[in-house]
Design an enzyme around this catalytic site. Structure first.
Site, PDB file in Angstrom:
ATOM      1  N   GLU A   1       0.831  -1.480  -0.049  1.00 18.58           N
ATOM      2  CA  GLU A   1       0.321   0.211   0.070  1.00 18.58           C
ATOM      3  C   GLU A   1       0.880   1.334  -0.139  1.00 18.58           C
ATOM      4  O   GLU A   1       0.531   2.218   0.888  1.00 18.58           O
ATOM      5  CB  GLU A   1      -0.968   0.012   0.980  1.00 18.58           C
ATOM      6  CG  GLU A   1      -1.976  -1.123   1.108  1.00 18.58           C
ATOM      7  CD  GLU A   1      -2.797  -1.104   2.416  1.00 18.58           C
ATOM      8  OE1 GLU A   1      -2.785  -0.345   3.278  1.00 18.58           O
ATOM      9  OE2 GLU A   1      -3.683  -1.934   2.431  1.00 18.58           O
TER      10      GLU A   1
ATOM     11  N   GLU B   1      -5.834 -10.973  -1.043  1.00 19.18           N
ATOM     12  CA  GLU B   1      -6.589 -10.940   0.110  1.00 19.18           C
ATOM     13  C   GLU B   1      -8.147 -10.637  -0.360  1.00 19.18           C
ATOM     14  O   GLU B   1      -9.040  -9.934   0.090  1.00 19.18           O
ATOM     15  CB  GLU B   1      -6.528  -9.328   0.645  1.00 19.18           C
ATOM     16  CG  GLU B   1      -5.000  -9.377   1.022  1.00 19.18           C
ATOM     17  CD  GLU B   1      -4.736  -7.855   1.751  1.00 19.18           C
ATOM     18  OE1 GLU B   1      -5.496  -7.498   2.401  1.00 19.18           O
ATOM     19  OE2 GLU B   1      -3.147  -7.728   2.070  1.00 19.18           O
TER      20      GLU B   1
HETATM   21  C1  XIL Z   1      -6.466  -6.415   8.402  1.00 20.52           C
HETATM   22  C2  XIL Z   1      -6.679  -7.711   9.188  1.00 20.52           C
HETATM   23  O1  XIL Z   1      -7.494  -8.311   8.611  1.00 20.52           O
HETATM   24  C3  XIL Z   1      -7.266  -7.207  10.503  1.00 20.52           C
HETATM   25  O2  XIL Z   1      -7.414  -8.190  11.443  1.00 20.52           O
HETATM   26  C4  XIL Z   1      -6.584  -5.655  11.283  1.00 20.52           C
HETATM   27  O3  XIL Z   1      -7.199  -5.351  12.490  1.00 20.52           O
HETATM   28  C5  XIL Z   1      -6.242  -4.733  10.088  1.00 20.52           C
HETATM   29  O4  XIL Z   1      -5.465  -5.389   8.953  1.00 20.52           O
HETATM   30  N1  XIL Z   1      -5.143  -4.875   3.960  1.00 20.52           N
HETATM   31  C6  XIL Z   1      -3.780  -5.421   4.315  1.00 20.52           C
HETATM   32  C7  XIL Z   1      -4.112  -6.354   5.467  1.00 20.52           C
HETATM   33  O5  XIL Z   1      -2.823  -5.558   3.710  1.00 20.52           O
HETATM   34  O6  XIL Z   1      -3.074  -6.587   6.198  1.00 20.52           O
HETATM   35  C8  XIL Z   1      -5.272  -6.074   6.218  1.00 20.52           C
HETATM   36  O7  XIL Z   1      -5.610  -6.695   7.168  1.00 20.52           O
HETATM   37  C9  XIL Z   1      -6.628  -5.684   5.429  1.00 20.52           C
HETATM   38  C10 XIL Z   1      -6.251  -4.666   4.176  1.00 20.52           C
END
Ligand code: XIL
Length: 353
Positions: free
Chosen positions: A148, A254
């Protein structure tokens, strides 16, 4: 004799039962099928372990490999959870994907509080990536090296402490260090909304081209793919095609598919649907099927690092608590039973064979 006679019909019945257990998602795909999972769930929770064993052959730790989780002060590392998961993954033939070395949201508080200058932050990064990457060399298949780094709509660099302190060169530096730590690992740039925000997509592609032109060892692009039912399909297919043209590995890293909306900020949920209907479940099944097919259609087989869902059940999804939003984004429901989405995904994955 009489007894045997009585048993005979049931023995014959048993023998006629199919002995094969129903195949899982992973058997239906020619590339790795992954899920995010929390460390305690994969190490201790037998119900979660059983689903992972049946359906997945790749895992990503949802939080426990983030920088704040392993590097809790300048002089301390906490490896316990990661060590346990690495062992579990090796014993159970699961690929482990590393998430994530450098991420604004994963940066521990002590770094922000220290407000290091550029030389100091460079030294912190070097020590951290070399220590972490070498410790799990050969055990982590790929890393989200930078997560990101770009902003929505403009595609300009996010003003994280890394960018503000080290300039855009922090990205190349992180890849160089990750490669030094484990030359075999697949090294990803990972981001969200690049599948639907074309300005951000093109900025990311320009960045990747520039890194490649400088011989920076980037070897993959991760599309987080947190999408919605109304995410435009043609735009996503275009993004996958353009990314695949780089020749790099492509990971859908994801995946989840929501019905409602959010503005990408914590608590930023916009509730549109309060109830889940049968029609919605069917439409979600079709969207999961389409996503798998879109990946297969646009990413050549040799570039398919895999498709990873960000949690497999609505019970454990990060969406409700993070966005303060009631939704049903995953393949399994609250009771951990497969939803139509599971079967749609299965069908889509099947087209890769
Ligand atoms: C999220 C997790 O799923 C949550 O449990 C935590 O509170 C915050 O992070 N992008 C990413 C992930 O790269 O690491 C994030 O994961 C979701 C968005």
């Amino acid at each position: 004799m009489k007894k045997l006679f009585l048993f005979l019909p049931s023995l014959i019945l048993l023998a006629c039962q199919p002995t094969q257990t129903p195949s899982g998602l992973k058997e239906n795909a020619s590339f790795p099928v992954g899920t995010a999972i929390r460390a305690h769930q994969i190490i201790n929770d037998s119900a979660m372990q059983a689903i992972v064993a049946k359906d997945f052959n790749s895992i990503t730790l949802e939080n426990s490999m983030k920088m704040y989780a392993v590097h809790q002060s300048e002089s301390d590392y906490t490896w316990d959870h990661v060590d346990d998961v690495v062992d579990y993954a090796q014993q159970n033939q699961l690929r482990l994907h590393g998430h994530a070395f450098i991420w604004h949201s994963g940066t521990p508080r002590w770094i922000n509080e220290m407000a290091p200058d550029s030389a100091k932050l460079d030294q912190i990064m070097e020590e951290y990536i070399l220590t972490y990457g070498s410790r799990y060399k050969g055990k982590v298949a790929g890393w989200d090296v930078v997560n990101e780094a770009l902003l929505d709509s403009t595609g300009t660099y996010r003003e994280s402490i890394w960018y503000e302190t080290m300039g855009e060169g922090y990205i190349a530096r992180a890849f160089e260090l990750a490669h030094q730590a484990d030359p075999e690992a697949v090294l990803f740039y990972n981001d969200f909304n690049i599948e639907r925000d074309t300005v951000k997509l093109h900025a990311m592609l320009r960045m990747v081209d520039k890194l490649k032109a400088q011989d920076v060892p980037i070897s993959g692009i991760g599309f987080q793919m947190h999408i919605r039912m109304d995410t435009d399909e043609e735009t996503v297919e275009y993004a996958l095609k353009k990314a695949a043209e780089t020749g790099l590995q492509i990971h859908l890293s994801e995946i989840d598919i929501i019905f409602n909306k959010h503005d990408d900020t914590p608590g930023g949920g916009i509730q549109i649907y309060d109830e889940l209907t049968e029609e919605m479940l069917q439409a979600q099944a079709e969207k999961y099927q389409w996503l798998a097919e879109a990946y297969i259609r646009n990413v050549p087989a040799e570039q398919r690092y895999g498709m990873t869902v960000w949690g497999f059940s609505d019970k454990h999804s990060w969406i409700p608590s993070f966005f303060n939003l009631n939704d049903w984004p995953c393949l399994f429901d609250e009771n951990m039973d497969p939803k139509p989405a599971y079967h749609g995904y299965m069908k889509g994955l099947g087209n890769s064979k």
